[in-house]
Structure formats: structure tokens, C-alpha cells
Scaffold this active site. Structure first.
Site, PDB file in Angstrom:
ATOM      1  N   TYR A 191     -38.271 -42.676 -27.947  1.00  0.00           N
ATOM      2  CA  TYR A 191     -37.293 -43.064 -28.962  1.00  0.00           C
ATOM      3  C   TYR A 191     -37.463 -42.307 -30.268  1.00  0.00           C
ATOM      4  CZ  TYR A 191     -35.191 -46.844 -26.237  1.00  0.00           C
ATOM      5  OH  TYR A 191     -34.498 -47.571 -25.301  1.00  0.00           O
ATOM      6  N   LYS A 192     -38.137 -41.154 -30.229  1.00  0.00           N
ATOM      7  CA  LYS A 192     -38.273 -40.323 -31.418  1.00  0.00           C
ATOM      8  C   LYS A 192     -37.406 -39.066 -31.235  1.00  0.00           C
ATOM      9  CE  LYS A 192     -40.954 -43.584 -32.231  1.00  0.00           C
ATOM     10  NZ  LYS A 192     -42.168 -43.959 -32.892  1.00  0.00           N
ATOM     11  N   MET A 193     -37.403 -38.213 -32.240  1.00  0.00           N
ATOM     12  CA  MET A 193     -36.491 -37.063 -32.253  1.00  0.00           C
ATOM     13  C   MET A 193     -36.723 -36.113 -31.078  1.00  0.00           C
ATOM     14  SD  MET A 193     -33.905 -36.212 -34.067  1.00  0.00           S
ATOM     15  CE  MET A 193     -33.823 -36.757 -35.777  1.00  0.00           C
TER      16      MET A 193
END
Ligand code: PLP
Length: 395
Positions: A191-193
Site C-alpha cells: 500500500y505504498k508508492m
């Protein structure tokens, strides 16, 4: 659009897809079985990732590890703090942050966070004296006043670790977030970049900190020779530090590397998406999106906003339900059961002093994912649903 002409609520749960370019490298690794970062004499995917990430951020050293939590832990260990040292952290962060402090045998000191999601500098200044280190968590990519924090910490000689897990691509006063403190730590959790399922990386310009972290991450015997430019420091620390074995493996690096050239585009898209939805929410009398501080250029892949005015808990819960009924999941941080971002759920810390400002913020602050791939109509669907749900909850 669904066949009946109704817009379907967009899927905000799926992570970013992995670029096609990763496949050939993953196939190569699978057929050779070369998954351990220290087997190849040079140019292992993890080593290449470290060089590329250091270049991307403009820093001297990078160490890829198993998670951002591992990076935060190693960063603290690499500072060589005395057992029980106090480490200031914002009270609004993910449970992994106080956990890393406990894991490093230090004592977290929670600092109040305002309704703009940023560290309350008065409380920070009051709690700073006697601290061994500061770990600034840029929660959901919201950047606290790094100029004020660095001025206080530099004057007191206290090292700053940046938890930039969710801040890849954020810029503060022209400098990349993660390069302002002594160490910066990033996450590659889904769920990060950048999505590798799991993974993390720490960056620093300090050769002693880099060397110590490399040894402790599990560069046993002379594996540290595969980290360029650190031979003297690593040779000094070899066998003097414990090995925690928090290494990254080559498959993760193969998934991450082709995403790095996409970061700039994702950042720009994420910011435009966020600002579009923020403007829509700010037009509602019941909602407000705090502005970033002046020097900050954000890189969001989610949006946070406050229920503004006199909301009761029952109305806030009604708002959560009304959004959900429209297919948009909104979490009020403090009202979603067992939320890992609410400090009162960190029972492993034992009794903590009350933090009324942070608590009040968490009871009215809302969280919605906005993956950078969303289209204009999808963003409008989300904004409409939130605005309508707020109006419904307030009648
Ligand atoms: C995701 C996140 C972490 C933890 O990262 P992992 O790679 O899952 O260990 C820590 N801090 C913040 C602010 C995060 O968003």
C-alpha cells in the site's frame, strides 16, 4: 459504468500492478535459483536497487532490507543509543513505529499531533531535552515542520530518523523527504508508492551508520565487501555487532527496480488526484482537508480529512456507515475498532500519559485510499459519496 448505467464504486483496495518489465528478470532468477543477495560476485538485483535508490534520492548509501519496520529498527541500533534511551515519536503513526523503538530496547515518548496531522512543536520542544533520538513519522505522507525540528535537534545534538515509509517522492523546501534527518527509511509494502508486497530501505550519508546497519542487517563474514565505499568502516565493525538477518532477497528487488522510474509519474498523478478530491471535500460545510505546510510538496496516495464542526461520535459513525453504503470505505481513525494508528491500542507500551490533542484529532480524522491509478470519474464518485454521506449524517 455497470451495464444498467450506474457507476460502480471504484476499487481502492488493489495495489499497483507490477510492470511487465519485471517478468524477464524474475524468470531469470527463478531458473538460476540466484535469490540470495550475496551469492553473485557483483550486480545482484538487491545491490543494483541500492545504487539506483541512492541515486534517485541523492544520498550516499542505501541498504535494502525486509521491511520499513526493519529499517527503523536498524537505524536506531546503528545510532548506538544506550539501553532505555528515550526516542521521541509522533503520537499519530502506525504501530510499527513504537514497536521498532521497543525492539531496539529504547523507550518511546509520544508527542502530540495537531488536527493538521503534524507534530505539535510546543509539545515536541517540551519533551526533547534528554532524548537520545527523534523518529519523525511522516504519517500518510504528511510532513511536520522539518525546519523547526532540525533546528531544535541540531542545537541539542540529537539525531533524527525520518520514517518516510509513506513519503517516497515528497519534497520539503526543495529537499527529498528521507534525506533531511541522519537516516531515512522507506517501505515497499503493497500500500505504498512502490509495491513489492514487503520490503524496506534505509538511506544515510553517514558511513559509520551505514556500515553498522549493513553488518547488523546480516552481511556476515565479508559479505559487506559487496557494499561499495564502506570497506574501512565495515571491517572495523565486523564481528563486533549482532547479526539480525533482515536482508532483502533478489526477487523483491526485481519487483521494485522497474517501478522506480515510475515514481515521479505516480507522485504527480497522486497529488493531482488528491488535490481534486480535497477541493471537492473542502466545498462541504462539514468537511475540511488541512493544508500542507509552506515548504512541502506532497506525494499522496490516500486522502485524510476532518469532520469539522460539532460532530458527535454517533454522527461520525453514521457517516462511516453512509459512505460504506455508497461503496466507499472511510475509516475514522479513532472510531474503527482496534485501529493500529490509534495510540490507545498500543497496549504493548504499558500506561502512557494522556494525549488529548491527538485523541481529539483521531476521533474526527478520516482516511480513504486514493490509488494513483484512479480516473477522473472514479475520483468524482468517491468525492460525491463522501460529501453526500456527510450531509446525510448531519441532518
Ligand atoms: C507502512 C508504514 C510503516 C511500516 O512499513 P513496513 O514496510 O510495513 O514495515 C511504518 N511507518 C509508516 C508511516 C507507514 O506508513
Amino acid at each position: 459504468m455497470a451495464p444498467d448505467g450506474q457507476t460502480i464504486a471504484p476499487n481502492v483496495y488493489d495495489a499497483e500492478p507490477i510492470p511487465e518489465a519485471a517478468r524477464a528478470e524474475i524468470d531469470r532468477l527463478l531458473s538460476s535459483g540466484d535469490l540470495f543477495r550475496y551469492t553473485a560476485p557483483q550486480d545482484a538485483p538487491v545491490a543494483l536497487l541500492e545504487a539506483e535508490f541512492a541515486a534517485l534520492l541523492g544520498t550516499r548509501y542505501a541498504l535494502a532490507v525486509s521491511s520499513c519496520s526493519a529499517a527503523l529498527f536498524l537505524a536506531l541500533k546503528a545510532l548506538d543509543l544506550p539501553r532505555g534511551a528515550k526516542v521521541l515519536i509522533p503520537a499519530f503513526t502506525f504501530a510499527a513505529v513504537p514497536s521498532s523503538v521497543v525492539h531496539a530496547d529504547c523507550e518511546p515518548v509520544l508527542v502530540e499531533v495537531g488536527e493538521n496531522y503534524r507534530v505539535n512543536m510546543e509539545d515536541f520542544a517540551a519533551k526533547l531535552p534528554g532524548a537520545g533520538a527523534v523518529m519523525i513519522s511522516h504519517m500518510r505522507g504528511h510532513t511536520s515542520d522539518m525546519d523547526a525540528i532540525m533546528a531544535l535537534c541540531d542545537a541539542a545534538g540529537i539525531p533524527v530518523i525520518e520514517d518516510a515509509a509513506h513519503s517516497l517522492g515528497t519534497v520539503w523546501g526543495g529537499r527529498n523527504i528521507g534525506t533531511i534527518g541522519k537516516v531515512g527509511c522507506f517501505s515497499f509494502q503493497s500500500y505504498k508508492m512502490v509495491n513489492a508486497g514487503e520490503g524496506g530501505i534505509m538511506i544515510t550519508d553517514d558511513p559509520e551508520i551505514a556500515a553498522r546497519a549493513i553488518i547488523m542487517s546480516g552481511a556476515y563474514e565479508t559479505n559487506w565487501k559487496k557494499h561499495p565505499g564502506l570497506s574501512n568502516s565495515c571491517a572495523h565493525w565486523q564481528n563486533k555487532l549482532p547479526l539480525y538477518n533482515l536482508r532483502m532477497q533478489n526477487l523483491s528487488a526485481a519487483v521494485i527496480r522497474p517501478q522506480l522510474p515510475l515514481v515521479a509519474e505516480r507522485v504527480e498523478k497522486g497529488r493531482a488526484n488528491h488535490d481534486h478530491v480535497a477541493a471537492r471535500l473542502n466545498a462541504s460545510a462539514h468537511l475540511s482537508v488541512p493544508d500542507p505546510l509552506g515548504p512541502e510538496v506532497r506525494a499522496p496516495d490516500s486522502i485524510q480529512f476532518n469532520l469539522s464542526g460539532d460532530w458527535t461520535d454517533a454522527q461520525a459513525l453514521g457517516f462511516q456507515a453512509a459512505s460504506k453504503a455508497r461503496g466507499v470505505a472511510v475509516q475514522v481513525f479513532g472510531l474503527s475498532e482496534g485501529n493500529a494508528r490509534a495510540f490507545w491500542n498500543w497496549q504493548f507500551l504499558g500506561d502512557q500519559p494522556e494525549l488529548p490533542q491527538t485523541r481529539a484529532m483521531l476521533m474526527r480524522a478520516c482516511d480513504v485510499r486514493l490509488p494513483t491509478r484512479l480516473t477522473g470519474p472514479e475520483l468524482d464518485y468517491i468525492a460525491d459519496a463522501i460529501v453526500e454521506a456527510a450531509a446525510e449524517a448531519r441532518v
